[in-house]
Design a protein around this motif. Sequence first.
Motif, mmCIF file in Angstrom:
data_model
loop_
_atom_site.group_PDB
_atom_site.id
_atom_site.type_symbol
_atom_site.label_atom_id
_atom_site.label_comp_id
_atom_site.label_asym_id
_atom_site.label_seq_id
_atom_site.Cartn_x
_atom_site.Cartn_y
_atom_site.Cartn_z
ATOM 1 N N PHE A 14 68.700 134.974 166.590
ATOM 2 C CA PHE A 14 69.971 134.455 167.110
ATOM 3 C C PHE A 14 69.933 132.944 167.264
ATOM 4 O O PHE A 14 70.875 132.243 166.857
ATOM 5 N N ILE A 15 68.832 132.399 167.843
ATOM 6 C CA ILE A 15 68.788 130.956 168.090
ATOM 7 C C ILE A 15 68.536 130.147 166.815
ATOM 8 O O ILE A 15 68.679 128.924 166.839
ATOM 9 N N ILE A 16 68.191 130.800 165.737
ATOM 10 C CA ILE A 16 68.099 130.115 164.441
ATOM 11 C C ILE A 16 69.407 130.287 163.669
ATOM 12 O O ILE A 16 69.891 129.357 163.017
ATOM 13 N N LEU A 17 70.006 131.454 163.739
ATOM 14 C CA LEU A 17 71.242 131.735 163.006
ATOM 15 C C LEU A 17 72.416 130.872 163.476
ATOM 16 O O LEU A 17 73.127 130.279 162.652
ATOM 17 N N LEU A 21 74.675 128.334 161.205
ATOM 18 C CA LEU A 21 76.111 128.500 160.937
ATOM 19 C C LEU A 21 76.905 127.274 161.384
ATOM 20 O O LEU A 21 77.852 126.855 160.711
ATOM 21 N N ALA A 22 76.514 126.691 162.510
ATOM 22 C CA ALA A 22 77.222 125.513 163.023
ATOM 23 C C ALA A 22 77.127 124.333 162.060
ATOM 24 O O ALA A 22 78.039 123.502 161.994
ATOM 25 N N VAL A 56 70.241 130.165 158.204
ATOM 26 C CA VAL A 56 71.058 131.381 158.231
ATOM 27 C C VAL A 56 70.251 132.571 157.700
ATOM 28 O O VAL A 56 70.249 133.650 158.301
ATOM 29 N N GLY A 57 69.542 132.380 156.597
ATOM 30 C CA GLY A 57 68.749 133.463 156.003
ATOM 31 C C GLY A 57 67.645 133.945 156.921
ATOM 32 O O GLY A 57 67.460 135.155 157.112
ATOM 33 N N VAL A 58 66.910 133.015 157.513
ATOM 34 C CA VAL A 58 65.827 133.393 158.422
ATOM 35 C C VAL A 58 66.403 134.075 159.667
ATOM 36 O O VAL A 58 65.873 135.092 160.128
ATOM 37 N N GLY A 59 67.494 133.548 160.192
ATOM 38 C CA GLY A 59 68.132 134.164 161.359
ATOM 39 C C GLY A 59 68.572 135.589 161.079
ATOM 40 O O GLY A 59 68.325 136.503 161.877
ATOM 41 N N TYR A 122 60.856 126.362 170.394
ATOM 42 C CA TYR A 122 60.994 127.334 169.301
ATOM 43 C C TYR A 122 59.633 127.669 168.697
ATOM 44 O O TYR A 122 59.354 128.827 168.379
ATOM 45 N N ILE A 123 58.779 126.659 168.529
ATOM 46 C CA ILE A 123 57.441 126.905 167.978
ATOM 47 C C ILE A 123 56.635 127.781 168.930
ATOM 48 O O ILE A 123 55.962 128.727 168.506
ATOM 49 N N ILE A 124 56.708 127.494 170.212
ATOM 50 C CA ILE A 124 55.989 128.303 171.201
ATOM 51 C C ILE A 124 56.466 129.759 171.161
ATOM 52 O O ILE A 124 55.655 130.686 171.152
ATOM 53 N N LEU A 125 57.793 129.948 171.118
ATOM 54 C CA LEU A 125 58.340 131.314 171.042
ATOM 55 C C LEU A 125 57.895 132.020 169.760
ATOM 56 O O LEU A 125 57.586 133.214 169.775
ATOM 57 N N THR A 126 57.856 131.290 168.667
ATOM 58 C CA THR A 126 57.457 131.872 167.387
ATOM 59 C C THR A 126 55.981 132.265 167.400
ATOM 60 O O THR A 126 55.619 133.355 166.947
#
Length: 142
Positions: A14-17, A21-22, A56-59, A122-126
């Motif tokens: 969600f946080i990448i998608l 899109l924006a 978008v693709g990764v999200g 984001y890196i930490i979450l990943t």
Amino acid sequence: MKKSVKILTGILGFIILIPGLAKFREPFKTFIYKHLDYIGFPFPEVMQYVVKFGEVGVGLALLFLAFKEAGLTKKVRGRVFYISNIAIIVMMIVAIYTHLHPAVPAEILPLESKPPVMPIVYIILTVLNVFLYKKSTINYEK
């Protein structure tokens, strides 16, 4: 996948998608081009679309894994999971570089903030997501 991995995978998707899109709309459409131009990326006209469609693709891939992973074989699920998470890390390394680049003004960055807080989070979450996935797949194999 364990429930914790599904939830974190869904959040990451969600946080990448959404930012991906924006970037198809103003002012973000112009900002992404300026980021790439200011940091000296080759062919910023083309690369802006690689960035947009990549996010978008990764999200979408991560959201698919979070909600429909049971329909995939273990091998395909693992590959999609790892490729998507590695892609996020690569994207966020570029984002950190962009945030720290002296030619990029804060006004065109997310939250108008020069410190790369969002990319680091984001890196930490990943990394946490990959750790939890790896841990859960090891436990299932025993």
